[in-house]
Design an enzyme around this catalytic site. Structure first.
Site, PDB file in Angstrom:
ATOM      1  N   ARG A  58     -11.235  -9.541 -10.399  1.00 51.03           N
ATOM      2  CA  ARG A  58     -11.423  -8.110 -10.127  1.00 51.03           C
ATOM      3  C   ARG A  58     -12.714  -7.558 -10.731  1.00 51.03           C
ATOM      4  O   ARG A  58     -13.350  -6.680 -10.167  1.00 51.03           O
ATOM      5  CB  ARG A  58     -10.232  -7.345 -10.686  1.00 51.03           C
ATOM      6  CG  ARG A  58     -10.097  -5.954 -10.190  1.00 51.03           C
ATOM      7  CD  ARG A  58      -8.990  -5.252 -10.923  1.00 51.03           C
ATOM      8  NE  ARG A  58      -7.649  -5.509 -10.400  1.00 51.03           N
ATOM      9  CZ  ARG A  58      -7.157  -4.974  -9.278  1.00 51.03           C
ATOM     10  NH1 ARG A  58      -7.907  -4.195  -8.537  1.00 51.03           N
ATOM     11  NH2 ARG A  58      -5.926  -5.220  -8.890  1.00 51.03           N
ATOM     12  N   GLY A 104       0.803  -1.221   0.000  1.00 53.17           N
ATOM     13  CA  GLY A 104       0.000   0.000   0.000  1.00 53.17           C
ATOM     14  C   GLY A 104       0.828   1.260   0.000  1.00 53.17           C
ATOM     15  O   GLY A 104       1.926   1.300  -0.554  1.00 53.17           O
ATOM     16  N   ARG A 110      -1.675   2.592 -11.835  1.00 52.90           N
ATOM     17  CA  ARG A 110      -0.435   2.634 -11.051  1.00 52.90           C
ATOM     18  C   ARG A 110       0.725   1.916 -11.752  1.00 52.90           C
ATOM     19  O   ARG A 110       1.827   1.845 -11.242  1.00 52.90           O
ATOM     20  CB  ARG A 110      -0.668   2.001  -9.679  1.00 52.90           C
ATOM     21  CG  ARG A 110      -1.646   2.758  -8.822  1.00 52.90           C
ATOM     22  CD  ARG A 110      -2.169   1.888  -7.691  1.00 52.90           C
ATOM     23  NE  ARG A 110      -2.955   0.767  -8.221  1.00 52.90           N
ATOM     24  CZ  ARG A 110      -3.508  -0.186  -7.465  1.00 52.90           C
ATOM     25  NH1 ARG A 110      -3.353  -0.151  -6.165  1.00 52.90           N
ATOM     26  NH2 ARG A 110      -4.213  -1.162  -8.021  1.00 52.90           N
ATOM     27  N   HIS A 148      -5.234 -11.340  -9.407  1.00 49.82           N
ATOM     28  CA  HIS A 148      -6.411 -10.465  -9.197  1.00 49.82           C
ATOM     29  C   HIS A 148      -7.436 -10.689 -10.325  1.00 49.82           C
ATOM     30  O   HIS A 148      -8.115  -9.766 -10.744  1.00 49.82           O
ATOM     31  CB  HIS A 148      -6.034  -8.978  -9.143  1.00 49.82           C
ATOM     32  CG  HIS A 148      -4.827  -8.658  -8.328  1.00 49.82           C
ATOM     33  ND1 HIS A 148      -4.594  -9.230  -7.099  1.00 49.82           N
ATOM     34  CD2 HIS A 148      -3.772  -7.816  -8.551  1.00 49.82           C
ATOM     35  CE1 HIS A 148      -3.454  -8.757  -6.600  1.00 49.82           C
ATOM     36  NE2 HIS A 148      -2.930  -7.916  -7.472  1.00 49.82           N
ATOM     37  N   TYR A 160       5.899  -3.313  -9.138  1.00 50.25           N
ATOM     38  CA  TYR A 160       5.006  -3.009 -10.265  1.00 50.25           C
ATOM     39  C   TYR A 160       5.776  -2.583 -11.524  1.00 50.25           C
ATOM     40  O   TYR A 160       5.284  -2.715 -12.630  1.00 50.25           O
ATOM     41  CB  TYR A 160       4.091  -1.826  -9.887  1.00 50.25           C
ATOM     42  CG  TYR A 160       2.809  -2.160  -9.149  1.00 50.25           C
ATOM     43  CD1 TYR A 160       2.599  -3.393  -8.555  1.00 50.25           C
ATOM     44  CD2 TYR A 160       1.797  -1.196  -9.064  1.00 50.25           C
ATOM     45  CE1 TYR A 160       1.420  -3.661  -7.876  1.00 50.25           C
ATOM     46  CE2 TYR A 160       0.611  -1.465  -8.394  1.00 50.25           C
ATOM     47  CZ  TYR A 160       0.425  -2.685  -7.794  1.00 50.25           C
ATOM     48  OH  TYR A 160      -0.745  -2.937  -7.134  1.00 50.25           O
ATOM     49  N   ASP A 211      -2.629 -12.126  -1.330  1.00 47.62           N
ATOM     50  CA  ASP A 211      -2.324 -10.685  -1.386  1.00 47.62           C
ATOM     51  C   ASP A 211      -2.262 -10.110   0.029  1.00 47.62           C
ATOM     52  O   ASP A 211      -2.542  -8.927   0.237  1.00 47.62           O
ATOM     53  CB  ASP A 211      -3.360  -9.933  -2.239  1.00 47.62           C
ATOM     54  CG  ASP A 211      -2.817  -8.633  -2.825  1.00 47.62           C
ATOM     55  OD1 ASP A 211      -1.601  -8.378  -2.718  1.00 47.62           O
ATOM     56  OD2 ASP A 211      -3.619  -7.861  -3.381  1.00 47.62           O
ATOM     57  N   SER A 220      -2.964  -3.303   0.827  1.00 46.56           N
ATOM     58  CA  SER A 220      -4.001  -2.447   1.424  1.00 46.56           C
ATOM     59  C   SER A 220      -5.331  -2.666   0.711  1.00 46.56           C
ATOM     60  O   SER A 220      -5.384  -2.893  -0.495  1.00 46.56           O
ATOM     61  CB  SER A 220      -3.597  -0.974   1.353  1.00 46.56           C
ATOM     62  OG  SER A 220      -3.548  -0.549   0.011  1.00 46.56           O
TER      63      SER A 220
HETATM   64 ZN    ZN Z   1      -1.347  -6.645  -7.020  1.00 49.11          ZN
END
Ligand code: ZN
Length: 388
Positions: free
Chosen positions: A228, A69, A164, A225, A131, A284, A288
């Site tokens: 999602r 996060g 992001r 994910h 990332y 995960d 956050s």
């Molecule tokens: Zn992720």
């Protein structure tokens, strides 16, 4: 120390019947019917598993062990994980990763934390990077990190289709996968790339292009994910039917109505004809989880939990009515196969002595990591070095 688990219903993850499991030197020595260990041989710890399920320890391939996060400013950085959070959730092996923040958290700190957890008793690995592309490595490339650093088994979580993400073009993206693949081949590791897929419209388009335009095998990447939103989930069905692996995150914010929970996703995938072998869960944990009110305003932050993986497994069996051994595979042997941990994820001779025991109502009663009892009768026996 010898540990004998007596009379449990053993799922390895396939059902083996009522067996006694003998663990010596941290490894599974063998499975027997009504074994007798002579007392002269040394200290023998006998665990009575009558009427209980005995299964492999769970493998979590995506954990923010250093905390994650920070997207709401520095005070929203989530804390480091503690040993008790891991073992209470039945996790005996985990892979640590960095996420959005590859500046104030880095690979050196990640490997330090992974080593600390290993000393405390669980088995740990990491990915290299965060990332971002270009990937920030320790030794200069993904390939050399994977080859030279024992803990590093692949790269990630690299972000695509997310605001992001570092917005790599396809060529930059594919070169990271190629580099990781060769590093994995040369070191006998998976060299997989764990892909964080965001809410963006393109979803996993890059992965379809990889299959179509390059020679890289589809299993070199593990998109996560994937529950999602509905569109991404449907892409996941297509990808899995082509032979790809899809990963569902078990820590989800319940108010986010777009999320398909991992247990539900598993059921839907099986019903749509996807092979169980292509599906896995990860937690995960310590990532956050923003909390929003009905107007979509941020009202708080929560933290992903390790326990969520077990809870989604449980819901898969009890609510979604997925077969016990199928639900078990997505948190044990499938993960071991996908990230190439040949000594993990199964109950059979010479595998690591990682075991979870559950009662008939699917509550975790015992957790054993490499032969050491960490949870007994539902009570935590071993805490992290600085845990009260
Ligand atoms: Zn992720």
């Amino acid at each position: 120390m010898i540990t004998v688990i007596k009379n449990g219903e053993v799922y390895a993850p396939e059902y083996l019947g009522k067996k006694d499991i003998v663990i010596t030197g941290g490894k599974i020595h063998g499975l027997f019917s009504n074994v007798k260990i002579p007392s002269e041989i040394g200290e023998v710890n006998v665990i009575d598993a009558e009427g209980k399920y005995v299964v492999p320890g769970f493998i979590d391939s995506h954990v923010h062990i250093l905390g994650g996060g920070g997207e709401g400013g520095f005070r929203t950085r989530t804390p480091e994980i503690q040993l008790s959070q891991i073992v209470k959730g039945g996790i005996t092996t985990l892979v640590g990763c960095l996420g959005t923040d590859g500046v104030c958290r880095d690979m050196r700190a990640l490997i330090g934390k992974a080593r600390a957890l290993e000393e405390e008793g669980v088995s740990t690995y990491t990915y290299t990077g965060s990332y971002e592309i270009p990937v920030k490595t320790i030794t200069g490339s993904c390939k050399s990190d994977i080859m030279l650093i024992d803990k590093v088994i692949g790269t990630g979580e690299v972000a695509i289709s997310d605001h992001r993400s570092s917005q790599p073009d396809f060529e930059e993206f594919i070169s990271v996968i190629a580099d990781s693949r060769v590093g994995g081949m040369l070191s006998g590791k998976a060299g997989i790339v764990n892909i964080h897929v965001g809410d963006g419209k393109k979803g996993i388009e890059f992965l379809f292009r990889m299959v179509k335009e390059t020679e890289i095998p589809i299993k070199q990447v593990i998109p996560t994910h994937m529950g999602r939103n509905k569109e991404l989930f449907n892409q996941g069905i297509e990808f899995a039917k082509m032979g790809g692996i899809v990963d569902f995150t078990t820590s989800t914010e319940s108010k986010n109505s777009k999320d398909i929970r991992a247990s539900e996703a598993l059921k839907l995938m099986i019903d749509s004809g996807v092979s169980i072998n292509n599906i896995q869960f990860s937690s995960d944990a310590q990532g956050s989880l923003p909390k929003f009110n009905d107007n979509g305003e941020l009202i708080g932050l929560d933290v992903g939990s390790e326990e969520s993986m077990f809870l989604e497994f449980r819901d898969s069996v009890l609510i979604q009515e997925v077969k016990f051994q199928d639900a078990l595979k997505v948190i044990t042997s499938n993960v071991a196969d996908h990230i190439l941990l040949n000594h993990k994820g199964r109950i059979s001779p010479d595998m690591d002595g990682d075991i979870v025991i559950m009662d008939s109502e699917l509550n975790i009663t015992e957790v054993i990591c490499k032969g050491k009892l960490m949870v007994s009768q539902g009570e935590l026996l071993k805490k992290g070095t600085f845990e009260k």
